[in-house]
Write a protein that holds these residues in place. Structure first.
Motif, PDB file in Angstrom:
ATOM      1  N   CYS A 191     -93.500  40.825  75.057  1.00 15.91           N
ATOM      2  CA  CYS A 191     -94.043  39.746  74.059  1.00 15.91           C
ATOM      3  C   CYS A 191     -93.793  38.542  75.007  1.00 15.91           C
ATOM      4  O   CYS A 191     -94.989  37.192  74.558  1.00 15.91           O
ATOM      5  CB  CYS A 191     -94.246  39.465  72.548  1.00 15.91           C
ATOM      6  SG  CYS A 191     -95.088  40.947  71.538  1.00 15.91           S
ATOM      7  N   ARG A 192     -93.507  38.185  75.765  1.00 14.18           N
ATOM      8  CA  ARG A 192     -92.535  36.683  76.563  1.00 14.18           C
ATOM      9  C   ARG A 192     -93.639  36.213  76.530  1.00 14.18           C
ATOM     10  O   ARG A 192     -94.224  34.894  76.472  1.00 14.18           O
ATOM     11  CB  ARG A 192     -91.234  36.856  76.654  1.00 14.18           C
ATOM     12  CG  ARG A 192     -90.883  35.586  77.573  1.00 14.18           C
ATOM     13  CD  ARG A 192     -89.412  35.500  77.979  1.00 14.18           C
ATOM     14  NE  ARG A 192     -88.446  35.660  77.144  1.00 14.18           N
ATOM     15  CZ  ARG A 192     -87.199  36.590  76.557  1.00 14.18           C
ATOM     16  NH1 ARG A 192     -87.174  37.667  77.553  1.00 14.18           N
ATOM     17  NH2 ARG A 192     -86.742  36.512  75.792  1.00 14.18           N
ATOM     18  N   ASP A 193     -93.822  37.136  77.752  1.00 17.48           N
ATOM     19  CA  ASP A 193     -94.809  36.506  78.524  1.00 17.48           C
ATOM     20  C   ASP A 193     -96.576  36.218  77.643  1.00 17.48           C
ATOM     21  O   ASP A 193     -97.390  35.105  78.815  1.00 17.48           O
ATOM     22  CB  ASP A 193     -95.033  37.423  80.166  1.00 17.48           C
ATOM     23  CG  ASP A 193     -93.438  36.522  80.652  1.00 17.48           C
ATOM     24  OD1 ASP A 193     -92.943  35.542  80.973  1.00 17.48           O
ATOM     25  OD2 ASP A 193     -93.282  38.087  81.043  1.00 17.48           O
ATOM     26  N   THR A 194     -96.512  37.388  77.930  1.00 23.61           N
ATOM     27  CA  THR A 194     -98.296  37.710  77.184  1.00 23.61           C
ATOM     28  C   THR A 194     -97.950  38.108  75.803  1.00 23.61           C
ATOM     29  O   THR A 194     -97.755  39.100  75.482  1.00 23.61           O
ATOM     30  CB  THR A 194     -98.774  38.758  77.744  1.00 23.61           C
ATOM     31  OG1 THR A 194     -98.867  38.588  79.109  1.00 23.61           O
ATOM     32  CG2 THR A 194    -100.210  38.980  77.415  1.00 23.61           C
ATOM     33  N   PRO A 195     -99.005  37.295  74.554  1.00 22.42           N
ATOM     34  CA  PRO A 195     -99.148  38.082  73.266  1.00 22.42           C
ATOM     35  C   PRO A 195     -99.257  39.145  73.649  1.00 22.42           C
ATOM     36  O   PRO A 195    -100.084  39.419  74.358  1.00 22.42           O
ATOM     37  CB  PRO A 195     -99.682  37.050  72.821  1.00 22.42           C
ATOM     38  CG  PRO A 195     -98.901  35.268  73.507  1.00 22.42           C
ATOM     39  CD  PRO A 195     -98.998  36.134  74.689  1.00 22.42           C
ATOM     40  N   GLN A 196     -98.578  39.819  73.011  1.00 27.37           N
ATOM     41  CA  GLN A 196     -99.716  41.393  72.717  1.00 27.37           C
ATOM     42  C   GLN A 196     -99.960  41.287  71.329  1.00 27.37           C
ATOM     43  O   GLN A 196     -98.576  41.560  70.229  1.00 27.37           O
ATOM     44  CB  GLN A 196     -99.230  42.424  73.223  1.00 27.37           C
ATOM     45  CG  GLN A 196     -97.952  41.965  74.495  1.00 27.37           C
ATOM     46  CD  GLN A 196     -98.885  43.370  75.298  1.00 27.37           C
ATOM     47  OE1 GLN A 196     -98.978  44.657  74.716  1.00 27.37           O
ATOM     48  NE2 GLN A 196     -98.544  43.109  77.152  1.00 27.37           N
TER      49      GLN A 196
ATOM     50  N   HIS B 216     -93.381  36.023  66.174  1.00 33.11           N
ATOM     51  CA  HIS B 216     -94.235  34.945  64.868  1.00 33.11           C
ATOM     52  C   HIS B 216     -95.046  36.181  65.216  1.00 33.11           C
ATOM     53  O   HIS B 216     -94.957  36.299  66.022  1.00 33.11           O
ATOM     54  CB  HIS B 216     -94.605  33.225  64.676  1.00 33.11           C
ATOM     55  CG  HIS B 216     -94.995  32.781  66.225  1.00 33.11           C
ATOM     56  ND1 HIS B 216     -94.011  32.571  66.672  1.00 33.11           N
ATOM     57  CD2 HIS B 216     -95.817  32.776  66.282  1.00 33.11           C
ATOM     58  CE1 HIS B 216     -95.006  32.071  68.064  1.00 33.11           C
ATOM     59  NE2 HIS B 216     -95.910  32.508  67.292  1.00 33.11           N
ATOM     60  N   VAL B 217     -95.772  36.283  64.353  1.00 36.20           N
ATOM     61  CA  VAL B 217     -97.693  36.644  64.033  1.00 36.20           C
ATOM     62  C   VAL B 217     -98.637  36.117  64.148  1.00 36.20           C
ATOM     63  O   VAL B 217     -98.696  35.218  63.030  1.00 36.20           O
ATOM     64  CB  VAL B 217     -98.083  38.546  62.704  1.00 36.20           C
ATOM     65  CG1 VAL B 217     -98.631  38.725  63.224  1.00 36.20           C
ATOM     66  CG2 VAL B 217     -96.377  38.952  63.736  1.00 36.20           C
ATOM     67  N   ASN B 218     -99.427  35.787  65.065  1.00 36.12           N
ATOM     68  CA  ASN B 218    -100.828  35.181  64.476  1.00 36.12           C
ATOM     69  C   ASN B 218    -102.225  36.410  63.851  1.00 36.12           C
ATOM     70  O   ASN B 218    -102.217  37.586  65.175  1.00 36.12           O
ATOM     71  CB  ASN B 218    -101.661  34.571  65.729  1.00 36.12           C
ATOM     72  CG  ASN B 218    -100.354  33.215  66.530  1.00 36.12           C
ATOM     73  OD1 ASN B 218     -99.434  32.750  65.235  1.00 36.12           O
ATOM     74  ND2 ASN B 218    -100.431  33.415  67.474  1.00 36.12           N
TER      75      ASN B 218
END
Length: 131
Positions: free
Chosen positions: A70-75, A105-107
């Protein structure tokens, strides 16, 4: 086959090696404090403070994998489960742990009931044009 041989065949796959049961990854937990927010399309984003999660000895390898992915691309939660080849329930618990540790964190997606109806927007535009 001896009892030891039966036990070994139950916990060992010749091609995959030792089998770790999902409840072992979550320490027997099926929920987490943040799980109520984690639907399949919720997007997990690594927190900027999560510099090198591999150095944190309290995190499991699965926790580290989630933060790194999740660091480079939110998943999304579903994407993480598919990429890690883990059940959704396990990923929800692991992500919940990371939320509690403030490493991710979660969107949450906007619920359909809260989305603006396109016909309302058209009426607003038409009303503005009429002015």
């Amino acid at each position: 086959m001896s009892a030891e041989g039966q036990a070994r065949s139950h916990w060992f796959d010749d091609e995959a090696g030792p089998v770790v049961r999902p409840y072992a990854m979550t320490r027997g937990r099926t929920t987490s404090a943040a799980q109520h927010r984690l639907d399949l399309i919720a997007v997990v984003v690594a927190d900027a403070r999560a510099d090198d999660p591999a150095e944190d000895s309290t995190l499991s390898p699965e926790h580290v994998d989630i933060v790194e992915r999740c660091r480079d691309t939110p998943q999304s939660v579903a994407e993480l489960a598919a990429e890690l080849d883990l059940p959704i329930g396990v990923v929800r618990v692991l992500v919940g742990d990371l939320v509690a540790e403030q490493l991710v964190h979660v969107n949450r997606p906007v619920p359909p009931a809260e989305l603006v109806d396109e016909s309302i927007l058209r009426d607003v535009i038409n009303g503005l044009r009429a002015l």
